[in-house]
Design a protein around this motif. Structure first.
Motif, PDB file in Angstrom:
ATOM      1  N   ARG A 186       0.835  -1.205   0.000  1.00 27.28           N
ATOM      2  CA  ARG A 186       0.000   0.000   0.000  1.00 27.28           C
ATOM      3  C   ARG A 186       0.867   1.251   0.000  1.00 27.28           C
ATOM      4  NH1 ARG A 186      -4.741  -0.384   2.911  1.00 27.28           N
ATOM      5  NH2 ARG A 186      -4.259  -2.572   2.605  1.00 27.28           N
ATOM      6  N   TYR A 229       2.504   2.088  -3.387  1.00 25.08           N
ATOM      7  CA  TYR A 229       1.678   2.749  -4.390  1.00 25.08           C
ATOM      8  C   TYR A 229       1.202   4.124  -3.933  1.00 25.08           C
ATOM      9  CZ  TYR A 229       1.607  -0.611  -8.115  1.00 25.08           C
ATOM     10  OH  TYR A 229       1.990  -1.381  -9.174  1.00 25.08           O
ATOM     11  N   SER A 249       3.895   6.357  -4.872  1.00 26.15           N
ATOM     12  CA  SER A 249       4.076   6.549  -6.309  1.00 26.15           C
ATOM     13  C   SER A 249       3.033   7.500  -6.872  1.00 26.15           C
ATOM     14  CB  SER A 249       3.969   5.202  -7.029  1.00 26.15           C
ATOM     15  OG  SER A 249       4.935   4.306  -6.539  1.00 26.15           O
ATOM     16  N   ARG A 250       1.826   7.388  -6.337  1.00 21.84           N
ATOM     17  CA  ARG A 250       0.749   8.246  -6.793  1.00 21.84           C
ATOM     18  C   ARG A 250       1.122   9.704  -6.590  1.00 21.84           C
ATOM     19  NH1 ARG A 250      -3.708   4.957  -5.872  1.00 21.84           N
ATOM     20  NH2 ARG A 250      -2.944   4.632  -3.769  1.00 21.84           N
ATOM     21  N   ASP A 251       0.596  10.564  -7.406  1.00 18.82           N
ATOM     22  CA  ASP A 251       0.824  11.994  -7.246  1.00 18.82           C
ATOM     23  C   ASP A 251       2.291  12.368  -7.338  1.00 18.82           C
ATOM     24  OD1 ASP A 251      -1.893  12.022  -6.784  1.00 18.82           O
ATOM     25  OD2 ASP A 251      -1.632  11.895  -4.625  1.00 18.82           O
ATOM     26  N   LYS A 252       3.053  11.523  -7.991  1.00 14.78           N
ATOM     27  CA  LYS A 252       4.438  11.889  -8.263  1.00 14.78           C
ATOM     28  C   LYS A 252       4.604  12.008  -9.769  1.00 14.78           C
ATOM     29  CE  LYS A 252       7.397  10.699  -4.479  1.00 14.78           C
ATOM     30  NZ  LYS A 252       6.320  10.456  -3.515  1.00 14.78           N
ATOM     31  N   ASP A 253       5.563  12.792 -10.170  1.00 22.03           N
ATOM     32  CA  ASP A 253       5.731  13.003 -11.594  1.00 22.03           C
ATOM     33  C   ASP A 253       6.194  11.741 -12.300  1.00 22.03           C
ATOM     34  OD1 ASP A 253       4.881  15.540 -11.400  1.00 22.03           O
ATOM     35  OD2 ASP A 253       6.846  16.473 -11.429  1.00 22.03           O
ATOM     36  N   LEU A 291       7.379   7.491 -12.274  1.00 16.82           N
ATOM     37  CA  LEU A 291       7.222   6.203 -11.619  1.00 16.82           C
ATOM     38  C   LEU A 291       8.447   5.959 -10.741  1.00 16.82           C
ATOM     39  CD1 LEU A 291       5.955   4.008 -14.583  1.00 16.82           C
ATOM     40  CD2 LEU A 291       4.646   5.033 -12.750  1.00 16.82           C
ATOM     41  N   MET A 332      10.522   0.791 -11.390  1.00 15.93           N
ATOM     42  CA  MET A 332       9.659   0.452 -12.512  1.00 15.93           C
ATOM     43  C   MET A 332      10.262   0.935 -13.810  1.00 15.93           C
ATOM     44  SD  MET A 332       5.795   0.998 -11.137  1.00 15.93           S
ATOM     45  CE  MET A 332       5.090   0.549 -12.721  1.00 15.93           C
ATOM     46  N   LYS A 333      11.396   1.598 -13.723  1.00 12.22           N
ATOM     47  CA  LYS A 333      11.963   2.150 -14.939  1.00 12.22           C
ATOM     48  C   LYS A 333      13.080   1.282 -15.517  1.00 12.22           C
ATOM     49  CE  LYS A 333      12.597   6.348 -13.426  1.00 12.22           C
ATOM     50  NZ  LYS A 333      12.816   7.808 -13.420  1.00 12.22           N
ATOM     51  N   CYS A 351      -1.101  -3.818 -14.896  1.00 10.10           N
ATOM     52  CA  CYS A 351      -2.382  -3.376 -14.332  1.00 10.10           C
ATOM     53  C   CYS A 351      -3.182  -4.560 -13.819  1.00 10.10           C
ATOM     54  CB  CYS A 351      -3.185  -2.607 -15.375  1.00 10.10           C
ATOM     55  SG  CYS A 351      -2.511  -0.987 -15.752  1.00 10.10           S
ATOM     56  N   HIS A 360      -1.588  -5.651 -10.611  1.00  9.72           N
ATOM     57  CA  HIS A 360      -1.863  -4.702  -9.533  1.00  9.72           C
ATOM     58  C   HIS A 360      -3.317  -4.807  -9.076  1.00  9.72           C
ATOM     59  CE1 HIS A 360      -2.013  -1.157  -7.088  1.00  9.72           C
ATOM     60  NE2 HIS A 360      -2.886  -0.572  -7.890  1.00  9.72           N
ATOM     61  N   GLY A 361      -4.215  -4.896 -10.010  1.00 12.11           N
ATOM     62  CA  GLY A 361      -5.626  -5.017  -9.658  1.00 12.11           C
ATOM     63  C   GLY A 361      -5.889  -6.266  -8.840  1.00 12.11           C
TER      64      GLY A 361
END
Lengths: 206, 206
Positions: free
Chosen positions: B111, B114, B117-121, B123, B127-128, B162, B165-166
């Motif tokens: 949790r 993620y 990671s959210r709300d960041k410019d 990844l 993940m790169k 996805c 993750h889901g």
DNA sequence: CATGTTATCTAAGCGTTGTTCAGATGGATC
DNA sequence: GATCCATCTGAACAACGCTTAGATAACATG
């Protein structure tokens, strides 16, 4: 959306429960989830910080009510997407696009919906009977025909739902922007990803 | 896991940054994300509530560090799963199962990963390049052969990610318990769902 | 070795949060 | 009109994120 904002201030405030939920959604949309405190909701509704406790046991229960409204709205969005399409496969994709679009248009609400569902014994009502989950299952069932087993149907629904939820959560990641632009926009991107998911692989092959 | 818990109390506390991250992970595992306050972390590490601010700008930055450790751990888990399988299709499924299993075994950490990671410019690094995301893409690329375009490869990777993750977020929902039991356990359930996802539909058909 | 610099940590405090509780308010019931 | 009960307020509590001022100890310099 009938906003009942600062229209004078009644004696006992006619219908606080509803006003609180609406205030919560307003804060959620404008200032994001971080700003959604119980006190802020009470402030927005024009009552004291203790007032909400006569209508909701705690903050979580208020959020539950907000989440419920979210599920109802998602229901309607999926229903519309399902009726707007005729072909089975396209209907499935449209359902997925509508789902993700809803999450993208109401990111904070969508977050609350899942945060409330987590750590609960049961799924939200809307995913059980007559809800969004069943809409997906019925669509898959219709597309798959009679030969599909109950278990396969359930698994396919779960798979589709998880894919949709995953994409809904991640489609906002800014790293995908260039790919979206390359494909010609948000919706094209979503359709392309769904196409690669191949939710119907099981039935296409068999 | 080298826990450096209450072994006396040094002058300046040799390596607080590390101790704080470890304390945070400990709290996360035992008491869940709700209990993860900066003050609680400081308490667990045996320092004053203000001490962490000399090592992290704010609470978010501490969580970033925790999340980074999570991505590294996920990396390792996926790497192991990839090496343990030979067949292309099975390798893909094993990768997915390993991903979801990691999330199930470290739900609070997942949790945080993620949420950070959210709300960041961008990844997260993992993940790169050389990270988990690339492991998935490389696996797909190897399975798909040379005929696949760069865009299709990217889309397939996103689709698979996805879906993983889901499922990772939803596999914990208790409503699925009966289905899991019916299929013979957690792993069988995951494999079945992944099978219905048909991530390889695109390449199987073409 | 003495000195000053710097990194690290503590103590205290500010504003905010979720929640509780005693008491005020007013609509409904007899 | 007196009573009752749901509703709302004001004040308070503990806990939170974060800031500031000052103590402590390592380090660098003379």
């Amino acid at each position: 959306m009938t906003l009942a904002q600062p229209e004078a201030r009644p004696y006992h405030h006619g219908d606080l429960s509803r006003a609180l939920v609406e205030a919560a959604r307003r804060i959620l949309e404008t200032d994001g989830p971080a700003a959604l405190s119980l006190r802020a909701v009470a402030r927005e509704a024009g009552v004291s910080p203790a007032a909400p406790y006569h209508h909701f046991k705690d903050k979580g229960q208020l959020l539950d009510a907000v989440a419920h409204e979210g599920w109802v709205a998602l229901d309607a969005a999926l229903m519309k997407a399902r009726q707007d399409s005729d072909d089975d496969r396209r209907r499935m994709t449209n359902l997925g696009v509508a789902y993700v679009t809803f999450a993208r248009d109401n990111p904070a609400l969508y977050r609350v919906m899942y945060d409330c569902s987590r750590d609960k014994d049961a799924l939200p009502d809307q995913m059980k009977e007559e809800g969004a989950y069943c809409q997906v299952r019925n669509t898959i069932a219709h597309a798959a025909g009679d030969g599909v087993s109950e278990i396969d149907l359930e698994l396919a629904t779960i798979a589709a739902w998880c894919a949709g939820h995953g994409l809904a959560e991640m489609s906002g990641f800014k790293q995908f922007e260039s790919l979206k632009a390359l494909l010609g926009g948000e919706e094209a991107f979503l359709k392309a990803v769904f196409d690669h998911l191949g939710m119907f692989a099981k039935f296409d092959r068999g």
